[in-house]
Design a protein around this motif. Sequence first.
Motif, PDB file in Angstrom:
ATOM      1  N   LEU A 166      -6.541  57.055  48.189  1.00 18.28           N
ATOM      2  CA  LEU A 166      -6.837  58.418  48.640  1.00 18.28           C
ATOM      3  C   LEU A 166      -6.341  58.614  50.063  1.00 18.28           C
ATOM      4  N   ASN A 167      -6.505  57.576  50.887  1.00 22.54           N
ATOM      5  CA  ASN A 167      -6.057  57.687  52.277  1.00 22.54           C
ATOM      6  C   ASN A 167      -4.546  57.857  52.366  1.00 22.54           C
ATOM      7  N   ALA A 208      -3.675  61.337  49.930  1.00 21.70           N
ATOM      8  CA  ALA A 208      -4.391  62.621  49.985  1.00 21.70           C
ATOM      9  C   ALA A 208      -5.101  62.851  51.319  1.00 21.70           C
ATOM     10  N   ARG A 209      -4.724  62.074  52.326  1.00 27.25           N
ATOM     11  CA  ARG A 209      -5.368  62.229  53.634  1.00 27.25           C
ATOM     12  C   ARG A 209      -5.135  63.643  54.162  1.00 27.25           C
ATOM     13  N   LYS A 245      -5.760  66.345  52.880  1.00 24.78           N
ATOM     14  CA  LYS A 245      -5.548  67.330  51.821  1.00 24.78           C
ATOM     15  C   LYS A 245      -6.646  67.224  50.764  1.00 24.78           C
ATOM     16  N   ASN A 246      -6.559  68.053  49.756  1.00 21.70           N
ATOM     17  CA  ASN A 246      -7.617  68.081  48.744  1.00 21.70           C
ATOM     18  C   ASN A 246      -7.356  67.123  47.579  1.00 21.70           C
ATOM     19  N   SER A 247      -8.455  66.532  47.102  1.00 19.34           N
ATOM     20  CA  SER A 247      -8.417  65.797  45.839  1.00 19.34           C
ATOM     21  C   SER A 247      -9.363  66.504  44.883  1.00 19.34           C
ATOM     22  N   SER A 301      -9.767  62.296  52.691  1.00 19.32           N
ATOM     23  CA  SER A 301      -9.328  63.346  51.779  1.00 19.32           C
ATOM     24  C   SER A 301     -10.494  64.299  51.544  1.00 19.32           C
ATOM     25  N   LYS A 302     -10.181  65.563  51.245  1.00 20.61           N
ATOM     26  CA  LYS A 302     -11.253  66.535  51.019  1.00 20.61           C
ATOM     27  C   LYS A 302     -11.528  66.685  49.523  1.00 20.61           C
ATOM     28  N   ALA A 325      -3.510  67.546  47.014  1.00 21.43           N
ATOM     29  CA  ALA A 325      -2.649  66.355  47.020  1.00 21.43           C
ATOM     30  C   ALA A 325      -2.696  65.659  45.671  1.00 21.43           C
TER      31      ALA A 325
END
Length: 453
Positions: free
Chosen positions: A157-158, A161-162, A164-166, A191-192, A216
Amino acid sequence: MNNLFRKLPKLDILMKDEKLDECREKLNYNTLYTLVKNEIDSFREKIKNREIEDFEVEDIIKNILDRSKFAGNNKLKKVINGSGVIIHTNLGRSVLNKKIAEKMGEVVSNYNNLEYDLETGKRGHRNSHVEELICKITGAEGALVVNNNAAAVIICLNEFARGKNSIVSRGELVEIGGSFRIPDIMELSGSKLKEVGTTNKTNISDYERAIDEETALILKVHRSNFKITGFTDEVGNRDIANLGKENGILTMEDLGSGVLVDFSKYGVVKEPTVQESISSGIDIITISGDKLLGGPQCGIILAKQEYIARLKKNQYLRAFRVDKLVLSALEGTLRYYLDEREAVREIPTLRMITEDKKEVLKRAEKLQKMLIEKNISTSIIETRAKIGGGSMPEETVPSYALVFTGDAVKLEKYFRTGDINIIGRVADDSFILDMKTIRDEDMEIIVEKAINM
Ligand SMILES: *Cc1c(COP(=O)(O)O)cnc(C)c1O
């Protein structure tokens, strides 16, 4: 100085001092002997070096008592699992094959080629020893091993999608074990979280509507330790993968247990396999090494080479990387998977899950007979052993247990504590040992413990 030397107690006399009685109960003779001798030697040395001006025998005894707390057995030690839970998180999850443990011993008690390429004589990558094997078994293009599955999810995730949205379905915002909670893991990774759908139903259109420039990736999380039943809907991997491709965003699946064989062939309920997830087209898959894969604690990330290459440069990898002990154990475990029959026979977790119940009954009868020879009578009952935490929570396999007569609560404590530690369970006011997780080599030990109950 001579006076001080004369004040030193004689070894054999100090050995008999009643103030050391508590050590005598806990430690064997040799261990206590070494402890006492070392302490007298150490005082002799201090006198010689003029480090002390005076002392009392009491001081020596006090030091021996202090040190005895840490002498003898390690605190982390073997226990016998009679709980009937195969993958027991509190008892170390998967058990490794002894042959693997031997190879691990050789690797760590010697120098090894952990980060050294023997062909080129240059620096290598610690991941290289297992990557090819993982790819061959799963069909993945690339793989990376980290400390555990939680670490695998965080680093992915980092990296991808850091900031940004997941997108995650509300039906998959799970908590696994004590501290793995998807929303918290998401926050930690930077990530959000963008929640979609409802607890029981999430459709493809829920995902579609949530996609925007801030997106992301889409994350699927396997509901490892609970089930949602009734009026439910979730979107399958293939649809998620296609949606991701259409919109140019990544798709990821936290699969939890790394199931590499189709258990339904062995009469056990079907779990989605890693191979199936990969062929669905999901970009990134993460699994645990010590659940249904049956290996050491680790997390495995499966993805295309280009993604693995990016992860290898992520700073978290320095903190999440695995050591030689883990890599050796993982390589050994994975090698068995090159031939599924061998995997099912040699990997203890797989063997216990797929084993015929007749084999368990044989073990129960064997232990019962050994106990009868010592005038201890037990009865045998049919039970269901659990596959265990964070893998197939509700799934059980047929098993047998030995039932002991006597105060169940007292017996449970007696077997659990002391030098030999046997974890059973109390069922219907009786103390029972489930034979699913007990091995032939444990039986002598159980008998020895039972003699004094
Ligand atoms: C078990 C599990 C985890 C945590 O894995 P560890 O290897 O214990 O860190 C995360 N996600 C899912 C779905 C799991 O089943």
